[in-house]
Design an enzyme around this catalytic site. Structure first.
Site, PDB file in Angstrom:
ATOM      1  N   SER A 161     -19.026  37.897  37.270  1.00  0.00           N
ATOM      2  CA  SER A 161     -17.986  38.023  36.254  1.00  0.00           C
ATOM      3  C   SER A 161     -17.148  36.743  36.237  1.00  0.00           C
ATOM      4  O   SER A 161     -17.702  35.646  36.228  1.00  0.00           O
ATOM      5  CB  SER A 161     -17.156  39.275  36.516  1.00  0.00           C
ATOM      6  OG  SER A 161     -16.315  39.559  35.433  1.00  0.00           O
TER       7      SER A 161
ATOM      8  N   ASP B  74     -25.060  44.303  29.213  1.00  0.00           N
ATOM      9  CA  ASP B  74     -23.724  43.731  29.397  1.00  0.00           C
ATOM     10  C   ASP B  74     -23.248  43.101  28.090  1.00  0.00           C
ATOM     11  O   ASP B  74     -23.801  42.102  27.638  1.00  0.00           O
ATOM     12  CB  ASP B  74     -23.776  42.685  30.514  1.00  0.00           C
ATOM     13  CG  ASP B  74     -22.405  42.120  30.866  1.00  0.00           C
ATOM     14  OD1 ASP B  74     -21.412  42.500  30.235  1.00  0.00           O
ATOM     15  OD2 ASP B  74     -22.349  41.282  31.789  1.00  0.00           O
TER      16      ASP B  74
ATOM     17  N   HIS C 255     -21.611  45.662  32.211  1.00  0.00           N
ATOM     18  CA  HIS C 255     -21.124  44.563  33.040  1.00  0.00           C
ATOM     19  C   HIS C 255     -21.089  44.933  34.520  1.00  0.00           C
ATOM     20  O   HIS C 255     -21.234  44.070  35.386  1.00  0.00           O
ATOM     21  CB  HIS C 255     -19.728  44.159  32.571  1.00  0.00           C
ATOM     22  CG  HIS C 255     -19.204  42.931  33.221  1.00  0.00           C
ATOM     23  ND1 HIS C 255     -19.851  41.713  33.160  1.00  0.00           N
ATOM     24  CD2 HIS C 255     -18.082  42.713  33.966  1.00  0.00           C
ATOM     25  CE1 HIS C 255     -19.160  40.805  33.821  1.00  0.00           C
ATOM     26  NE2 HIS C 255     -18.087  41.391  34.327  1.00  0.00           N
TER      27      HIS C 255
END
Length: 402
Positions: free
Chosen positions: A147, A319, A352
């Protein structure tokens, strides 16, 4: 597993914004034994901490009781602490031991609050470099992050290209897209329009902006999940009979069901506000939103031109926070400067969060890359999987089952 957790004072630190604090403290954990060329820096995600592996007590602003990547980091795991010396530092601006808005300003004896300088991903990188200097680590075998931690990892290739051999940005990109910028802006407004935010000076009072922070966290969770994962996990089911609403409801709303997905978001928000600081959430989301790999350069490729190491970019088909298309653009920037790179796309419905919840898919290619780099592993690059029907295709290798 040999573990060292400590906080170091790095002295006066000037942030990219031009402001400084007299003493930057950085909380870190280190695992394994340093042999001179085996250091791996792990960069945590937005609300993570230095506690990446193992188990210990004491949840609160000083750290998380539950390690956030224990399935990946440890003896015999993908980032093997019997082979690598693994370091993870809590970033400046956070609230897990490193200097941030909730920390005491030594000049006033009170928490900094919003007097704390604005923080950037670049500040995180420079603080980590200073920490490694304190630990006697001149260069890194690899930097790995997921991330915004992946942004932090690729920033190392930009800022310190001679200090790292391999970078692994996972579920990351060179910058956020406008949709995510918009959602983050709404999340921050939920905090700053909460009457209990008090301009950021709520420390030591009887109230804190818990409602605003709760809503900000709920928006974040929606961003981390995919449509498929939400359908499978919640559907349109009503919550159980024992479920209690966390927020007031209008009179007409009592006629309608309190849904399972609402209950989940409320539960996650309640847990989050117990452990995280609202001002830190403002600071860290702005750091993520502001990051642009190309800043100061003509483009992404130019920003990475000095890096002569190898890269493994990993992304997930479900994602939409950091898409496979954005990851491919990052890989293309490395290809443009002739650096060995593989973009490994993993089929996943988890959104995600996949980099955290599917270690069986993340671990094998990561371990191979850390050991043997791009050429010496079974990792398949998207460029090797192209066909005429799409720009690039999801990767399938012997490492995974379909």
């Amino acid at each position: 597993m040999e573990t060292d957790h400590d906080t170091v004072s790095l002295g006066e630190f000037e942030f990219e914004c031009g402001e400084s604090i007299p003493d930057l403290e950085l909380a870190y954990e280190a695992y394994g034994e340093f042999t001179g060329d085996n250091a791996v820096l792990v960069c945590h995600a937005l609300t993570g901490s230095a506690h990446v592996a193992g188990h210990r007590g004491g949840q609160g602003t000083a750290g998380q009781a539950r390690a956030w990547w224990d399935d990946i980091v440890g003896p015999g795991k993908a980032i093997d602490t019997t082979e690598y010396y693994v370091v993870c530092a809590n970033v400046p601006g956070s609230c897990y031991g490193s200097s941030g808005p909730a920390s005491e300003n030594p000049e006033t004896g009170e928490p900094y609050g919003t007097d704390f300088p604005a923080v950037t991903v670049g500040d995180w990188t420079e603080a980590q470099r200073l920490l490694l200097d304190e630990l006697g680590i001149p260069a890194l075998h690899a930097v790995v992050g997921g991330s915004v931690g992946g942004m932090n990892a690729i920033d190392w290739a930009k800022r310190h290209p001679d200090h790292v051999e391999r970078v692994v940005p996972i579920a990351a990109a060179a910058r956020l897209d406008p949709q995510c910028l918009a959602l983050d802006a709404i999340a921050r407004r939920a905090i700053t329009t909460d009457d209990d935010w008090q301009g950021g000076d709520y420390y030591g009072t009887d109230a804190a902006p818990t409602d605003g922070l709760s809503m900000a966290r709920q928006l974040g969770h929606v961003m981390y999940l995919s449509k498929a994962s939400m359908e499978a996990k919640f559907g349109r089911r009503a919550a159980g009979r024992d479920a209690m609403r966390s927020f007031p409801v209008d009179p007409a709303g009592t006629y309608f069901p309190y849904r399972d997905v609402e209950s989940y978001l409320d539960y996650q928000a309640e847990k989050f506000v117990e452990r995280f600081d609202a001002n830190s959430y403002l600071y860290l989301t702005r750091a993520m939103d502001n990051y642009d790999l190309s800043a100061g350069f003509e483009g992404d490729a130019d920003a990475l031109a000095a890096f002569e190491g190898e890269a493994l970019v990993m992304s997930f088909t479900g994602d939409w926070h950091f898409t496979t298309e954005q990851a491919e653009e990052l890989a293309d920037a490395l290809r443009a400067v002739d650096q060995p790179v593989a973009h490994h796309v993993i089929e996943s419905d988890h959104g995600h969060d996949a980099f955290l919840v599917e270690p069986e898919k993340v671990g094998p290619p990561l371990a191979d890359f850390l050991e043997d780099g791009v050429e010496g592993t079974a990792i398949t690059d998207t460029k090797e999987s192209e066909d005429d029907s799409s720009e690039f295709a999801p990767v399938h290798t012997s490492l995974f089952s379909d």
